[in-house]
Design a protein around this motif. Structure first.
Motif, PDB file in Angstrom:
ATOM      1  N   SER A 163       0.845  -1.191   0.000  1.00 26.00           N
ATOM      2  CA  SER A 163       0.000   0.000   0.000  1.00 26.00           C
ATOM      3  C   SER A 163       0.877   1.237   0.000  1.00 26.00           C
ATOM      4  O   SER A 163       2.020   1.208   0.449  1.00 26.00           O
ATOM      5  N   GLY A 164       0.322   2.314  -0.494  1.00 28.77           N
ATOM      6  CA  GLY A 164       1.030   3.591  -0.491  1.00 28.77           C
ATOM      7  C   GLY A 164       2.335   3.534  -1.257  1.00 28.77           C
ATOM      8  O   GLY A 164       2.394   3.085  -2.409  1.00 28.77           O
ATOM      9  N   GLU A 165       3.424   3.942  -0.619  1.00 29.71           N
ATOM     10  CA  GLU A 165       4.745   3.971  -1.241  1.00 29.71           C
ATOM     11  C   GLU A 165       5.586   2.747  -0.885  1.00 29.71           C
ATOM     12  O   GLU A 165       6.790   2.745  -1.077  1.00 29.71           O
ATOM     13  N   GLU A 166       4.980   1.710  -0.362  1.00 32.90           N
ATOM     14  CA  GLU A 166       5.714   0.488  -0.050  1.00 32.90           C
ATOM     15  C   GLU A 166       6.162  -0.195  -1.340  1.00 32.90           C
ATOM     16  O   GLU A 166       5.463  -0.152  -2.361  1.00 32.90           O
ATOM     17  N   GLN A 167       7.331  -0.849  -1.291  1.00 33.63           N
ATOM     18  CA  GLN A 167       7.893  -1.522  -2.447  1.00 33.63           C
ATOM     19  C   GLN A 167       8.266  -2.957  -2.058  1.00 33.63           C
ATOM     20  O   GLN A 167       8.688  -3.220  -0.920  1.00 33.63           O
ATOM     21  N   LEU A 168       8.106  -3.885  -3.037  1.00 30.52           N
ATOM     22  CA  LEU A 168       8.401  -5.297  -2.797  1.00 30.52           C
ATOM     23  C   LEU A 168       9.416  -5.780  -3.824  1.00 30.52           C
ATOM     24  O   LEU A 168       9.300  -5.466  -5.017  1.00 30.52           O
ATOM     25  N   PHE A 169      10.378  -6.585  -3.364  1.00 28.30           N
ATOM     26  CA  PHE A 169      11.408  -7.128  -4.252  1.00 28.30           C
ATOM     27  C   PHE A 169      11.621  -8.608  -3.905  1.00 28.30           C
ATOM     28  O   PHE A 169      11.607  -8.993  -2.732  1.00 28.30           O
ATOM     29  N   TRP A 170      11.822  -9.399  -4.966  1.00 25.51           N
ATOM     30  CA  TRP A 170      12.133 -10.827  -4.795  1.00 25.51           C
ATOM     31  C   TRP A 170      13.438 -11.095  -5.544  1.00 25.51           C
ATOM     32  O   TRP A 170      13.509 -10.893  -6.758  1.00 25.51           O
ATOM     33  N   LEU A 171      14.462 -11.529  -4.796  1.00 25.76           N
ATOM     34  CA  LEU A 171      15.787 -11.727  -5.358  1.00 25.76           C
ATOM     35  C   LEU A 171      16.190 -13.195  -5.222  1.00 25.76           C
ATOM     36  O   LEU A 171      15.844 -13.878  -4.254  1.00 25.76           O
TER      37      LEU A 171
ATOM     38  N   GLU B  77      17.100 -22.283   0.185  1.00 27.19           N
ATOM     39  CA  GLU B  77      17.714 -21.855  -1.062  1.00 27.19           C
ATOM     40  C   GLU B  77      18.412 -20.509  -0.958  1.00 27.19           C
ATOM     41  O   GLU B  77      19.270 -20.185  -1.760  1.00 27.19           O
ATOM     42  N   GLY B  78      18.005 -19.688   0.002  1.00 25.15           N
ATOM     43  CA  GLY B  78      18.604 -18.360   0.121  1.00 25.15           C
ATOM     44  C   GLY B  78      17.890 -17.296  -0.690  1.00 25.15           C
ATOM     45  O   GLY B  78      18.465 -16.228  -0.933  1.00 25.15           O
ATOM     46  N   TRP B  79      16.653 -17.552  -1.127  1.00 25.14           N
ATOM     47  CA  TRP B  79      15.885 -16.516  -1.827  1.00 25.14           C
ATOM     48  C   TRP B  79      15.552 -15.401  -0.846  1.00 25.14           C
ATOM     49  O   TRP B  79      15.306 -15.640   0.334  1.00 25.14           O
ATOM     50  N   LYS B  80      15.485 -14.184  -1.352  1.00 26.85           N
ATOM     51  CA  LYS B  80      15.265 -13.015  -0.496  1.00 26.85           C
ATOM     52  C   LYS B  80      13.946 -12.332  -0.869  1.00 26.85           C
ATOM     53  O   LYS B  80      13.681 -12.073  -2.040  1.00 26.85           O
ATOM     54  N   LEU B  81      13.150 -12.044   0.130  1.00 25.32           N
ATOM     55  CA  LEU B  81      11.969 -11.189  -0.006  1.00 25.32           C
ATOM     56  C   LEU B  81      12.246  -9.905   0.755  1.00 25.32           C
ATOM     57  O   LEU B  81      12.564  -9.949   1.960  1.00 25.32           O
ATOM     58  N   ILE B  82      12.142  -8.777   0.062  1.00 23.24           N
ATOM     59  CA  ILE B  82      12.487  -7.489   0.651  1.00 23.24           C
ATOM     60  C   ILE B  82      11.283  -6.559   0.518  1.00 23.24           C
ATOM     61  O   ILE B  82      10.691  -6.444  -0.565  1.00 23.24           O
TER      62      ILE B  82
END
Length: 605
Positions: A225-233, A287-292
C-alpha cells in the motif's frame, strides 16, 4: 448576543432540552478522557505492530516460495527409467521410439500444470530442442535447432552449479535467447542440466518457463500500500520481482542489497535526501531466496496517525451514540405530550385522519381517547357531506345530458324533413337509420365512452347533416388509431361538431370544411374541431370565453351558448379543473378544443 439569548430561551423553554444538556455534558467529559488515554496506548503500539506483522508475513510467504522452487527441481528430474531416457537422448535422431519416449516424458510433465507456459528440452549432441506449448486445450510438441543455447549465461551457470541448475528472471532479463523470444507471458525460468550417469557429461538441458501464476498465487499475499515496495531476489541477488525498478536501483546504489547479506537482524534503515526508509527482509533457509519490503517511515507514521484518527473516531462515535441515547430517553419521557400536540396541529390544518395510539390508562391516555373520538365523529360528518355533494353532481350531470340530447334531435328531424320535401329520394332510409343509431347512442347508460364510439356517433350525425347541406359540408377526420381508445364524455365531440354546423355551415352558402383532429401531448390529450366558416364576432367570443372561465356551477345559469357551457361543466365534473374547453376564432377559421388530462379514465398508453 442575540444568538446566545435565543439559545438560552430554547434550552429554558422545554424540559427535554434541559435533560439533554445535563446528561450530554457528563458524557462528553467521560468519553474525552477515555479517548485520550486509549490514543497514548495505541500510538506506542502502532509502529511495533507494523514491523512485526510485515516480518511474519515475509517469512511465511518466503517459505511458500522456497517450497515452490523445490517443486520445480522435482519436476525436472525423471521419476523413472532415467537410463532409457538417457539412451533416447543419444539415439533420438535415428529412433522413432526414442523420440516418442522423449515426447511422452515432456507431455507427462506439462499435463495439468497451469503455471507452466512452456517446456524446452535442448539436446547437447545434436543442437536441437523440443518445444512443448499449450494451444487452447491441446498440448503441442515441436522441434527446432539453435546452436546458441550453449553460449547462454544461464547454461554456463547451470554447468558450474553443484546442483546442475540455474534460475532466470524473464521480467528483468537483459539478454534474449530462442526460448524467451517465444515466451509471451514468461515470468520465471528454471534450467537444469541432465548428465549421463556413467560419464557425467551433459546430455540435455530441460527448461521450465513459468507464467505469472506464481506471482498471483504467492506474492500477492504480501499487502502493498502507499509507497511500499516489494522485491524478490534469487540467491545470487538477481531480481525477479521489483514493484519499482527505480527503487531497486536506489537500493543497489546505497549498498543496501550488499548489507543485507551481512545483517544479523531482519531490519535495515537508510536515508536518501530528507527521507528515511525501513527495509524489512527475509532470507530463505533452504535456497537463500530473499523477499524485501521497503516502507517509508513517513508511511509508518501515517499509520500511527491513522490509528489516532481511528481512536478519535471511536471516541466521537461513542459520544454521538451516548448523546443519541440521552435524546431518545429524554424524548421518550415527553413523547406522549409532543405526539398529542403534533396530532392536534395536523387536525387544525385539515388532516382529519390524525388519530393517536392509546397506550396505558393514565390521564394522558384518557385525553388521547377523547381526541380520537372527536376525529372519528368529524370524519363521519365530512363523509356524509361528501356523499351528498357527489349525489348532487351526478344529478346535475344527468340533467346536462338530457338538455343536450333534445337539441340534437331537433336538428336531425329538421334535416330529414328538408331532405324529404326537396329531393323525394329513397336515401331518406339511410338518414332514418343514422338517426336511430344516434338516438340509441344518446340513451345508452354509459357516461364515459371511447373516442372511437364518439366518432362513430359523430359520423351518423354528419351523415344526416350531409344529406341536408350536400356539397356545402366537407368533413375531414384526423384521429390516429392509438388515440381512438382515449376515454371522453359522451356527446362531447358531437356537441362541438354540432356547434360548427350551426354557426359555420348554416350561415353561409359556400362550402365549409369541418376538420376533427386529435393530438397527444405529455400531460394531456386535445380534440379539436375546426371550421373555415364565418368568424364569431369578437364581442360574442369574449363573452363565451368569460363564461367558460367561470366556475361551472355559476356558468350554468347562462342561457346562451348552452351547449358549450354545458359541455364545459361536464368536463369539470368528470375530470376536475385540469380539463378545459378552449375556443378561438379569426377571419380564416373557428377552432374549439377539448383538453383532457392524461391518466385515470382516459389512459391510453
Amino acid at each position: 448576543m442575540k444568538s446566545i439569548k435565543r439559545l438560552r430561551e430554547l434550552i429554558a423553554g422545554r424540559l427535554v432540552n434541559k435533560l439533554i444538556l445535563l446528561f450530554s455534558a457528563i458524557i462528553i467529559v467521560v468519553v474525552g478522557c477515555l479517548t485520550f488515554i486509549s490514543y497514548q496506548m495505541l500510538y506506542r503500539e502502532a509502529i511495533g505492530n507494523s514491523i512485526s506483522s510485515t516480518t511474519n508475513n515475509l517469512m511465511l510467504v518466503n517459505q511458500n516460495m522456497e517450497d515452490y522452487v523445490k517443486e520445480m527441481e522435482k519436476r525436472s528430474l525423471p521419476q523413472s527409467n532415467f537410463d532409457e531416457l538417457s539412451y533416447a537422448f543419444i539415439d533420438e535422431e535415428e529412433s522413432y521410439s526414442s523420440r516418442m519416449l522423449i515426447e511422452n516424458y515432456l507431455r507427462g510433465i506439462f499435463y495439468n500444470e497451469e503455471d507452466l507456459e512452456g517446456i524446452y528440452l535442448y539436446l547437447v549432441r545434436t543442437g536441437k530442442y523440443y518445444e512443448v506449448k499449450r494451444q487452447r486445450n491441446d498440448i503441442t510438441i515441436s522441434t527446432h535447432e539453435d546452436n546458441s543455447i550453449l553460449e547462454q549465461p544461464w547454461y554456463k551457470e547451470a554447468l558450474q552449479s553443484q546442483y546442475n541448475r540455474s534460475y532466470q528472471s524473464l521480467a528483468f532479463n537483459t539478454y534474449e535467447d530462442s526460448y524467451s523470444k517465444k515466451s509471451e507471458e514468461g515470468f520465471f525460468a528454471y534450467h537444469r542440466v541432465l548428465r549421463s550417469i556413467s560419464t557425467r557429461a551433459p546430455q540435455a538441458v530441460i527448461s521450465f518457463y513459468y507464467n505469472r501464476t506464481i506471482y498471483s498465487d504467492i506474492l500477492e499475499d504480501i499487502p502493498i500500500s502507499g509507497e511500499e515496495q516489494l522485491f524478490w531476489l534469487s540467491p545470487t541477488n538477481e531480481v525477479f520481482v521489483a514493484s519499482d525498478p527505480d527503487v531497486h536501483r536506489q537500493l543497489i546504489d546505497n549498498h543496501v542489497i550488499d548489507e543485507l547479506d551481512h545483517m544479523d537482524s531482519n531490519q535495515y534503515s537508510y536515508t536518501v535526501g530528507d527521507r528515511q526508509y525501513l527495509v524489512i527482509f527475509d532470507v530463505g533457509e533452504k535456497e537463500g531466496w530473499k523477499l524485501i519490503k521497503q516502507i517509508p517511515y513517513s508511511q509508518i507514521n501515517a499509520s500511527a496517525k491513522q490509528t489516532l484518527l481511528f481512536s478519535l473516531l471511536i471516541g466521537l462515535a461513542s459520544l454521538v451514540l451516548a448523546i443519541m441515547l440521552v435524546i431518545i430517553l429524554a424524548n421518550r419521557i415527553t413523547k406522549p405530550l409532543i405526539r398529542l400536540s403534533a396530532q392536534m396541529k395536523r387536525f387544525g390544518a385539515g388532516d382529519f385522519d390524525a388519530t393517536l395510539e392509546v397506550v396505558g390508562s393514565d390521564e394522558l391516555a384518557y385525553i388521547s381517547h377523547r381526541f380520537n373520538s372527536m376525529v372519528s365523529r368529524t370524519n363521519e360528518l365530512i363523509n356524509e357531506r361528501y356523499k351528498l355533494k357527489l349525489a348532487e353532481k351526478n344529478a346535475v350531470l344527468k340533467a346536462l345530458e338530457a338538455e343536450i340530447n333534445p337539441h340534437f334531435l331537433y336538428n336531425a328531424l329538421q334535416a330529414i324533413s328538408t331532405k324529404a320535401l326537396k329531393q323525394r329520394q329513397f336515401d331518406i332510409v339511410d338518414m332514418v337509420d343514422a338517426l336511430a343509431l344516434s338516438l340509441r347512442y344518446c340513451i345508452s347508460g354509459k357516461d364515459i365512452v371511447t373516442a372511437e364510439e364518439e366518432l362513430k356517433h359523430v359520423g351518423h350525425y354528419l351523415a344526416i347533416q350531409k344529406a341536408r347541406f350536400g356539397e356545402r359540408l366537407i368533413v375531414k377526420l384526423n384521429v390516429p388509431p392509438e388515440l381512438q381508445i382515449v376515454k371522453v364524455p359522451k356527446l362531447s365531440i358531437q356537441t362541438l361538431v354540432e356547434n360548427a354546423v350551426k354557426h359555420g355551415v348554416e350561415n353561409v352558402s359556400k362550402p365549409v370544411t369541418i376538420e376533427i383532429t386529435a393530438t397527444a401531448y405529455e400531460q394531456h390529450v386535445a380534440f379539436s374541431i375546426m371550421n373555415d366558416g364565418p368568424a364569431i364576432e369578437m364581442e360574442k367570443l369574449k363573452e363565451i370565453e368569460y363564461w367558460l372561465a367561470q366556475d361551472w356551477e355559476e356558468s350554468l345559469y347562462k342561457q346562451e351558448s348552452i351547449g358549450l357551457v354545458n359541455l364545459n361543466a361536464r368536463l369539470k365534473l368528470v375530470y376536475g379543473n385540469d380539463a378545459k374547453l378552449n375556443m378561438k376564432s379569426d377571419e380564416r377559421s373557428t377552432e374549439m378544443t377539448i383538453i383532457l388530462p392524461r391518466g385515470g379514465n382516459h389512459e391510453f398508453d
